[in-house]
Design a protein around this motif. Structure first.
Motif, PDB file in Angstrom:
ATOM      1  N   ARG A  61       0.831  -1.215   0.000  1.00 29.80           N
ATOM      2  CA  ARG A  61       0.000   0.000   0.000  1.00 29.80           C
ATOM      3  C   ARG A  61       0.861   1.258   0.000  1.00 29.80           C
ATOM      4  O   ARG A  61       0.565   2.225  -0.695  1.00 29.80           O
ATOM      5  N   GLU A  64       2.473   1.606  -3.381  1.00 30.06           N
ATOM      6  CA  GLU A  64       1.459   2.020  -4.350  1.00 30.06           C
ATOM      7  C   GLU A  64       1.144   3.506  -4.175  1.00 30.06           C
ATOM      8  O   GLU A  64       1.046   4.263  -5.153  1.00 30.06           O
ATOM      9  N   VAL A  69       4.558   1.124  -7.189  1.00 29.99           N
ATOM     10  CA  VAL A  69       3.936  -0.167  -7.488  1.00 29.99           C
ATOM     11  C   VAL A  69       2.514   0.085  -7.980  1.00 29.99           C
ATOM     12  O   VAL A  69       1.837   0.990  -7.493  1.00 29.99           O
ATOM     13  N   THR A  70       2.081  -0.729  -8.933  1.00 32.98           N
ATOM     14  CA  THR A  70       0.681  -0.693  -9.354  1.00 32.98           C
ATOM     15  C   THR A  70      -0.006  -1.961  -8.881  1.00 32.98           C
ATOM     16  O   THR A  70       0.626  -3.020  -8.758  1.00 32.98           O
ATOM     17  N   ARG A  71      -1.273  -1.829  -8.613  1.00 32.33           N
ATOM     18  CA  ARG A  71      -2.115  -2.955  -8.199  1.00 32.33           C
ATOM     19  C   ARG A  71      -3.190  -3.097  -9.264  1.00 32.33           C
ATOM     20  O   ARG A  71      -3.977  -2.173  -9.482  1.00 32.33           O
ATOM     21  N   TYR A  83       0.634  -7.301  -8.645  1.00 35.19           N
ATOM     22  CA  TYR A  83       1.424  -6.131  -8.252  1.00 35.19           C
ATOM     23  C   TYR A  83       2.641  -6.069  -9.167  1.00 35.19           C
ATOM     24  O   TYR A  83       3.287  -7.082  -9.414  1.00 35.19           O
ATOM     25  N   THR A  86       6.027   0.254 -11.245  1.00 43.34           N
ATOM     26  CA  THR A  86       5.745   1.297 -12.233  1.00 43.34           C
ATOM     27  C   THR A  86       7.075   1.698 -12.876  1.00 43.34           C
ATOM     28  O   THR A  86       8.150   1.213 -12.475  1.00 43.34           O
TER      29      THR A  86
END
Length: 127
Positions: A61, A64, A69-71, A83, A86
């Motif tokens: 979290r 992100e 990081v992308t979820r 996950y 980026t």
């Protein structure tokens, strides 16, 4: 207000950069950044030995939120969540890997310094 250090203009209040450094300096964040992705949550959990589910959730979290990081949630049954780093996260991998290689290369010298320090401390205490 800017302050000039080593030819670089820095904000005199480095609170923002301190928060970023705290995030990426966290041992779990570093391990997530070094993981090859995209990965599902349980894949990451298996790859990062010793991390709890709660800590992995908090780490992901935070990464992100910082745009590292992308979820991605897939509408399958059961739902699948991946996950991945980026572009910003990938750009951080190179310096993190370099720092890790530096630590590995210098570990014997660091261990020797620690032992010498601990020995001096015992002598000072008369042990």
């Amino acid at each position: 207000m800017l302050e000039r250090r080593n030819g670089i203009d820095l904000p005199s209040d480095c609170q923002g950069s301190g928060a970023v450094l705290a995030r990426i300096g966290d041992k779990w964040s570093v391990l997530v950044l070094l993981a090859d992705g995209p990965m599902r949550f349980n894949e990451l959990k298996r790859k990062i030995a010793g991390i709890s589910q709660r800590m992995l959730t908090r780490t992901l979290r935070g990464l992100e939120r910082d745009g590292l990081v992308t979820r991605t949630v897939y509408g399958t049954i059961p739902p699948r969540v991946d996950y991945a780093l980026t572009c910003l996260g990938h750009s951080l991998r190179t310096p993190v890997e370099a720092l890790g290689l530096w630590a590995i290369a210098h570990l014997p010298a660091i261990e020797q310094a620690r032992q010498a320090f601990d020995l001096r401390g015992k002598k000072e205490l008369g042990a």
